[in-house]
Every structure is written in C-alpha cells, then in structure tokens.
Design a protein around this motif. Sequence first.
Motif, PDB file in Angstrom:
ATOM      1  N   TRP A 205       0.803  -1.219   0.000  1.00 32.38           N
ATOM      2  CA  TRP A 205       0.000   0.000   0.000  1.00 32.38           C
ATOM      3  C   TRP A 205       0.838   1.272   0.000  1.00 32.38           C
ATOM      4  O   TRP A 205       0.532   2.228  -0.709  1.00 32.38           O
ATOM      5  N   ARG A 206       1.887   1.308   0.790  1.00 28.10           N
ATOM      6  CA  ARG A 206       2.650   2.564   0.915  1.00 28.10           C
ATOM      7  C   ARG A 206       3.291   2.961  -0.408  1.00 28.10           C
ATOM      8  O   ARG A 206       3.271   4.131  -0.798  1.00 28.10           O
TER       9      ARG A 206
ATOM     10  N   ARG B 152      -1.249  -3.603   4.046  1.00 26.48           N
ATOM     11  CA  ARG B 152      -0.738  -2.455   4.809  1.00 26.48           C
ATOM     12  C   ARG B 152       0.452  -2.818   5.687  1.00 26.48           C
ATOM     13  O   ARG B 152       0.976  -1.967   6.403  1.00 26.48           O
TER      14      ARG B 152
ATOM     15  N   ASN C 259      -4.297  -8.773   6.681  1.00 24.35           N
ATOM     16  CA  ASN C 259      -3.298  -8.432   5.674  1.00 24.35           C
ATOM     17  C   ASN C 259      -2.562  -9.701   5.270  1.00 24.35           C
ATOM     18  O   ASN C 259      -2.018 -10.403   6.133  1.00 24.35           O
TER      19      ASN C 259
ATOM     20  N   HIS D  36      -5.885  -6.684   1.709  1.00 22.24           N
ATOM     21  CA  HIS D  36      -6.160  -5.934   2.940  1.00 22.24           C
ATOM     22  C   HIS D  36      -7.668  -5.927   3.150  1.00 22.24           C
ATOM     23  O   HIS D  36      -8.409  -5.328   2.369  1.00 22.24           O
TER      24      HIS D  36
END
Length: 456
Positions: free
Chosen positions: A295-296, A324, A386, A402
């Motif tokens: 995600w980041r 995540r 996750n 997620h």
Amino acid sequence: MKHRRLCRAAVAAAVIVTLVPAVPAVAAERSPVPVPVVSAPIPGTVPGDRLAPAVEDTYPFFSTPDDLAAKGYVEQEFHLSGVADGWDTSGNQVATDVPYRTRIVVRRPAADRAFNGTALVEWQNVTAGYDLDALWNGAAMMRAGYAWIGVSAQRVGVDQLRGWSPARYGALDVTGGGRYVADELSYDIFAQAAKALGVRGNGAPLGRLDVRTVLAIGASQSAARMTVYYQSILPKVEPVFDGYAFIVGNAPTRVGPEPVFQVLSETDVRTPVRPSPDTDRFRRWEVAGGAHSGWRGQQYRAPISVRDLGAAPVYDCAQPPFSRVPVDHATAAAYDHLVRWVRSGVAPPTAPPLLFNADGTKARDELGLALGGIRYSQVTVPTARNTGDNAGQSFCFLFGSHQPFDEATLDGLYRTRGGYVAKVVHADLGNVRSGYLLPADALGNLRDALASGVGG
C-alpha cells in the motif's frame, strides 16, 4: 580499445594493492570498472512543462514529490557516458567497449554534516515499462542521512525516457545502437554508476560528500539482475559495491566477500524450501503479511503516475489489494544492519522463517494471518487481515490483500483503546529489541494506533 586496456591494467593494480588482505588471489585477474564521464547536473530539477522543447523546461522523470528541501536534501539528475562490456545471464562476456549514455538520479543531503557516509545505489525497476524508484523510502532515508542514487541501466526504461522527453533524454542509449537489446550492457553500466560517485569537482554527483560505504540495492526484477551480476559476473570484475540488498526478489547462492541481505515479503515466499541458509555473509528476512508491492508504495507513486503518465493504474483484483504491512520497515532496518556489517563486521540478527503446513500451504492463524517470519504490530495486533496473496488482472498477484475487520471482531479483540495501544507498543518494542524495526518507525506505528480509533 588500447587506452581502456591500459586503464584496466592500472586500476587492477590499484585494486590488488588496496584489497590484498580481503580478496582472494583471483582478484588479480578481475577486469577493472572504468569511471564514466559525468555531465553537469541536467537543468530543470523542478517539475514543469515536459512538452516544452528546451531541456531547461523539463524535469527528471518520476521526480519525487517529497519535500526534500525541508529535510535538507536536493535532487539532481546526471548523464553518464562511456564504454561498457556486455555479459549474458550466464556470466559470459559477449561484448567489449560498447559506447553508451544513460542517466542517474541523485537525492542526497545538501550539507556534509547531514550525510551518514553511505550511498544506496538502486537498480531502477522496469517491470511496468518505465523506470521505477521502487526502493526510495524518503522518510527513513532522509532521517538517517543516506544518499540515494537511481540508475537507468536497462533498455526498456531508457527507451521510455527517450519517448517521454526527447529534449532531455533523446541522446540516451544502453544498447550500443541497437546491437545489444537484451540488457547485456546493464551490469557494467550499473557498476560504472557506482564508480561515478567518486568523481570530484564541479558537477560531482554527490557534491562534496565523502562516501565511506556504497551499497547496491534492487527490488524484484532488479534484484534478479543483481543476482546475475553477483553470482556470475562479479567474480570476474573489480568489486565496486561494499554490500548488497536484494529486496522482494532473488538473491545469489554464491558466497563472496561482500555481504548479502535479502528481504522478502510474504508474497515472495512460495515454498518452505529455502535455497540458501543464513551464513556469516548472508541474511534472509521474511515479513509476515507483507506484499511484494504494498500500500505505501502505491500511495506514494499514484500522484507521480498522474503527473508523468497521465493517470494512475487501476486494478480489479480478486481481493481488496495492497497489504498495509510495512515491508519498508524491514528494508530500513536492513540497510542500517548492512552498513554495520560492512564497516564493523557485526552480522545482522537472524529472523524466523514463515511457516508452512505439511501440504505445502502457508500456515495461518484463526484470523487468516501468516504464522512465522518477522511479525510487525500490524500482524500481531491486527485491525485487518493483511496477507501477501491475491489474484486477478495484471499485477494483482503481487499486491497482497487488505480486509479490515468489522466492528464486532475489533470489539472482541480490543476492549479499550488503551489496551489496543499498549499491545501495539509491546509488539513494536519487541521488534526494536530484536533489530527488525527502527525506533522511529515504531514511533510512527504508535501515532497510527493513537489516530485509529480502535478500542473506542
């Protein structure tokens, strides 16, 4: 040709003199890596109108939107040129002294005092069809004082750059005029980019920074290219990197003097069979719940894709995509460990592997979370399921999944907000003590927990 042979002989002699205590006798037969010609910084370091005809009105492709100035950092782009040898994926030399021209992007501290002495040289990933700085982690790298250098080593990335801005990149070529289109030159080009960091004077890529340690880093396909280099080519050429970090991808099985650190997400661990055990020169970490592309990274790159490509990609995956779990926490800790390993001989901590069932499937708890591996608070104190697994179109299988827990599940896990936050702190302190998590990242997890509203 003759001039380069003479240069190679001179550099080889210097390598032998300086490295005899640590390098086997075969080092005398290694080919030296030339220092490429480095341009002055290419004008246009702030995103502007890329369609304008002048180079000054363009900017580096995928220039970071991070506020570098606020952290005392600068971003600059340079062209490198010279002649490179070509190698196939088996380590056979297939070409000599082929002219090339490429680019590097440098993000570094502006002041000497803010530099920690280590340059992270990333082999930019081209799986998406363009250069991707997959391992740029601005928050962690800038707080630690690293210099980051992104190298355009492969044909796909360079060809896309040429089309994206002919004014800025039209002269770039890493194929020898189309003679070597399977990235045969990429290995030597990557090594020459590391040698370029030693250039001094006006236009030096690192300015006046004094580099003590140079680490090679690469993710996914780039890790696979670096594996070929380390496994089959490095024994024949001058060593220019002090250590190697292979992230979410292959790692070599050959044991050499340069330490190797491999960090894998849950996505990347598909079998209980590990090709290489940990040694005094090799470490492998596996992150439970983490995704190959999580995600980041997607959040960071989405606005850049809109700016430079016209739109951010949209995916229709079998499960809600993008785990995540912060695999970047593991890589940040790994870089610091790798520096200590190189400089002081202090080996990084080992980590438990992910667990598998007898039938070869991944072992999971009652919430569907992977067992074993490095377990960050996002897994041990979960608010969502996750995983590293997914399916669907395009790259969905790399994104993990997620799925937030519903309120009833959260209420059953955490009766009070204070109880939830305390569990997060306890889990993160354990990972800090084990060496898997940096204190600054633990603090970030605490801030996220406090802002989450979990536990009432």
